[in-house]
Design a protein around this motif. Structure first.
Motif, PDB file in Angstrom:
ATOM      1  N   ALA A 186      -4.018  -3.061  -3.229  1.00  0.00           N
ATOM      2  CA  ALA A 186      -5.303  -2.389  -3.052  1.00  0.00           C
ATOM      3  C   ALA A 186      -5.416  -1.739  -1.686  1.00  0.00           C
ATOM      4  CB  ALA A 186      -6.433  -3.399  -3.242  1.00  0.00           C
ATOM      5  N   ARG A 198      -4.695 -11.332  -7.731  1.00  0.00           N
ATOM      6  CA  ARG A 198      -5.751 -10.319  -7.865  1.00  0.00           C
ATOM      7  C   ARG A 198      -6.454 -10.031  -6.559  1.00  0.00           C
ATOM      8  NH1 ARG A 198      -6.641 -12.050 -13.246  1.00  0.00           N
ATOM      9  NH2 ARG A 198      -8.043 -13.723 -12.670  1.00  0.00           N
ATOM     10  N   SER A 226       1.213  -0.597  -4.918  1.00  0.00           N
ATOM     11  CA  SER A 226       0.944  -1.779  -5.748  1.00  0.00           C
ATOM     12  C   SER A 226      -0.192  -2.652  -5.218  1.00  0.00           C
ATOM     13  CB  SER A 226       2.210  -2.634  -5.870  1.00  0.00           C
ATOM     14  OG  SER A 226       2.648  -3.062  -4.590  1.00  0.00           O
ATOM     15  N   LYS A 276      -3.151  -4.268  -7.158  1.00  0.00           N
ATOM     16  CA  LYS A 276      -3.874  -3.349  -8.048  1.00  0.00           C
ATOM     17  C   LYS A 276      -3.557  -3.711  -9.486  1.00  0.00           C
ATOM     18  CE  LYS A 276      -3.802   0.934  -5.351  1.00  0.00           C
ATOM     19  NZ  LYS A 276      -3.189   2.270  -5.312  1.00  0.00           N
ATOM     20  N   GLY A 277      -4.539  -3.700 -10.338  1.00  0.00           N
ATOM     21  CA  GLY A 277      -4.325  -3.893 -11.765  1.00  0.00           C
ATOM     22  C   GLY A 277      -3.693  -5.210 -12.154  1.00  0.00           C
ATOM     23  N   GLN A 317       0.834  -1.197   0.000  1.00  0.00           N
ATOM     24  CA  GLN A 317       0.000   0.000   0.000  1.00  0.00           C
ATOM     25  C   GLN A 317       0.874   1.254   0.000  1.00  0.00           C
ATOM     26  OE1 GLN A 317      -2.458  -0.988   3.415  1.00  0.00           O
ATOM     27  NE2 GLN A 317      -4.137  -1.694   2.087  1.00  0.00           N
TER      28      GLN A 317
END
Length: 201
Positions: free
Chosen positions: A156, A194, A154, A198-199, A150
């Protein structure tokens, strides 16, 4: 030719370790209440008295299995991973691939994940009102990686322990599938990543 004291001790250690390994698998599949020592002994292929030679009771055996799970290879590896000087994204990827490889290749690892989760879910909330999983070393170490991610941007946003819970909840689901179903479809490391990154693709 009679065995030496050293050989006898090695045989005793090997039998105790075998009982613990098989008990871990059995407790994970049947729970504590659903486990009978007679059935366990039959499943291992030993006399019931052999189990009592090493453990005083089913409770004593279960306590030893719990200790084995709490100090297992997955916890040791996660401690090491949390300390490595790597970006959190690399740590999450390594953790995800390691967990899934072990679930696919090692039924004892799957049993360990299942039993560890069941034990945590049966414990009472702590004095702070937080559920038992949030007090576990496994979750705390995963949360440390989440917090790092965080800060790096990188991972969530959200409560790191809840995100750790989500990650291990998915691992638990696939550990259950590994133990109880045949021909189950396993997710891949990118799917597990996931839950945190993120992403992630």
């Amino acid at each position: 030719m009679p065995k030496s004291a050293k050989q006898c001790a090695a045989m005793r250690d090997e039998m105790r370790a075998r009982i613990l390994r098989e008990s871990l698998r059995y407790f994970a599949r049947n729970g504590f209440a659903g486990t009978r020592v007679a059935d366990l002994a039959r499943g291992i292929g030993i006399a019931q008295g052999t189990i009592y030679r090493y453990f005083d009771s089913k409770e004593d055996l279960f306590a030893s299995v719990r200790e084995l799970v709490a100090n297992g290879e997955d916890v040791r590896d996660l401690k090491l991973l949390a300390r490595l000087p790597l970006p959190a994204k690399a740590k999450v990827r390594r953790l995800s691939s390691t967990v899934l490889e072990r679930l696919a290749d090692n039924e004892l690892f799957a049993a360990s994940v299942v039993l560890n989760t069941q034990i945590m879910l049966e414990e009472e909330p702590g004095a702070d009102g937080r559920p038992a999983p949030y007090r576990s070393e496994l979750y705390a170490l995963t949360a440390r990686i989440v917090e790092q991610g965080q800060r790096e941007g990188s991972v969530a946003a959200g409560d790191p322990l809840k995100l750790a819970d989500y990650f291990w909840g998915v691992a638990y689901l696939y550990a259950l599938k590994r133990l109880f179903t045949a021909g189950y479809a396993m997710i891949d490391a990118a799917d597990l990543e996931r839950t945190l990154l993120k992403g992630a693709r």
